[in-house]
Design an enzyme around this catalytic site. Structure first.
Site, PDB file in Angstrom:
ATOM      1  N   LYS A  57       0.863  -1.184   0.000  1.00  0.00           N
ATOM      2  CA  LYS A  57       0.000   0.000   0.000  1.00  0.00           C
ATOM      3  C   LYS A  57       0.898   1.231   0.000  1.00  0.00           C
ATOM      4  CE  LYS A  57      -4.008   2.178   2.077  1.00  0.00           C
ATOM      5  NZ  LYS A  57      -3.515   3.507   1.706  1.00  0.00           N
ATOM      6  N   ASP A 114       1.917   5.211  -0.077  1.00  0.00           N
ATOM      7  CA  ASP A 114       1.450   6.441   0.552  1.00  0.00           C
ATOM      8  C   ASP A 114       1.531   7.579  -0.460  1.00  0.00           C
ATOM      9  OD1 ASP A 114       0.551   8.167   2.435  1.00  0.00           O
ATOM     10  OD2 ASP A 114       2.379   8.202   3.640  1.00  0.00           O
ATOM     11  N   GLU A 163       3.287   1.821   4.608  1.00  0.00           N
ATOM     12  CA  GLU A 163       1.953   2.102   5.138  1.00  0.00           C
ATOM     13  C   GLU A 163       1.134   0.844   5.393  1.00  0.00           C
ATOM     14  OE1 GLU A 163      -1.838   5.077   4.240  1.00  0.00           O
ATOM     15  OE2 GLU A 163      -0.441   4.589   2.641  1.00  0.00           O
TER      16      GLU A 163
END
Length: 343
Positions: free
Chosen positions: A46, A48, A191
């Site tokens: 994931k 950022d 993240e």
């Protein structure tokens, strides 16, 4: 850990030009799939950054934000992506990220790029604060929509494009072993991860449980309701930002509730920019069905609820406020109607 890979399993039949009004599929907040289902899922980092769809045709690239704004001028380093992929019709989905000196994504650094609409300024920033497009999905290829194909097959087609340039790449995904992928993201200070069901189709504009975001850092999108003047070094400017979230957790259209105030995480430049943006949005009363406790909002300057921001925080208090929130920045790529409570 098995990396998802493989040769393209045949290209889809031609079905016309890229879909009009195409918007990104969205993930739901959640936890890792159960171990018994692990092999049915693919896992990605994931990132950022900000979500971007890239429309490529005739050697040209056109960039659209998550809320369908034209942001092509903001990222000139991606211009050559069009010529790299030739004259075909292609639509890519990914995240634009800026990396800090430590090699990790820096949302603060990306903030400098997100508001830029002047070509000369964007060119300058592309040299001082370069962005990179991390591509994770393929929505259209050779004049054919691919959104009806399973995620695993879309990834095979995407990897077949051999995307690796100075300002873009296609990071790996991993089939199964979600716990190991999440642990690796924690150790690298990232993240979190996004889990995607390998058999899932792409559902434009829909928030689907077939995609799950599992975060290492707790963040929440909030609606800016107003601000309080500062003291001391911040005298004459913003001291804290008053924020709200959907009253029912799901839709700001059903009303907002007060979620607290954010007083840390700002740079002086960010405060100056916020002051300029909030001044013309002034209104005499809070945009809330129920006013917040006056003790928490003395001297508040209320604004129309038009801006979305992101904060990091520790936890929710029993009365529904953010504990220890830290400002991460405005999210011009997101609209108020999109704000949801994170699980």
């Amino acid at each position: 850990m098995k990396r998802g890979s493989g040769s393209p399993a045949g290209r889809p039949a031609r079905s016309g030009p890229p879909l009009p009004g195409l918007t990104p599929m969205l993930a739901t907040a959640g936890v890792l799939p159960a171990p018994a289902e692990d092999e049915q899922w693919g896992y990605e980092t994931k990132w950022d950054g900000v979500r971007v769809l890239a429309f490529l045709e005739g050697g040209r690239v056109h960039l659209r934000s998550r809320n369908d704004l034209d942001i092509t001028v903001s990222y000139p380093e991606l211009e050559d992506l069009g010529s790299r992929l030739g004259n075909g019709q292609i639509v890519l989905d990914g995240e634009v990220v800026a990396f800090g000196p430590d090699g990790r994504p820096s949302f603060a650094r990306l903030q400098k790029r997100m508001h830029v609409g002047q070509a000369a300024e964007a060119q300058r920033l592309s040299r001082t604060d370069p962005a990179r497009y991390l591509i994770f999905d393929l929505l259209h290829l050779d004049g054919s929509a691919t959104i009806g194909l399973p995620y695993r097959q879309r990834r095979q087609l995407l990897e077949g494009l051999d995307l690796d340039g100075a300002s873009w790449q296609c990071p790996a995904y991993f089939a199964g072993n979600g716990a190991m992928v999440l642990q690796a993201s924690q150790e690298l200070g990232l993240e979190g991860v996004v889990a995607k069901r390998l058999a899932s189709t792409y559902r434009p504009g829909r928030r689907s449980p077939d995609w799950r975001k599992i975060k290492n850092l707790r963040t929440q999108e909030v609606v800016v309701l107003g601000w309080q003047p500062g003291n001391g070094r911040r005298a004459g400017t913003i001291g804290s930002i008053l924020v709200g979230v959907p009253d029912d957790g799901e839709s700001a259209a059903n009303g907002l509730r007060y979620a607290g105030k954010v007083g840390t995480g700002f740079t002086d430049a960010a405060l100056d920019a916020l002051h300029r943006q909030l001044t013309p949005l002034a209104r005499p009363t809070p945009a809330l069905p129920a006013p917040p406790p006056r003790a928490f909002t003395v001297g508040a300057q209320w604004v129309r609820p038009e801006l979305v921001a992101e904060v990091a925080f520790g936890e929710w208090t029993p009365d529904g406020r953010l504990r220890h929130p830290v400002w991460r920045g405005l999210r011009p790529d997101k609209s108020v109607s999109e704000v949801r409570l994170e699980s």
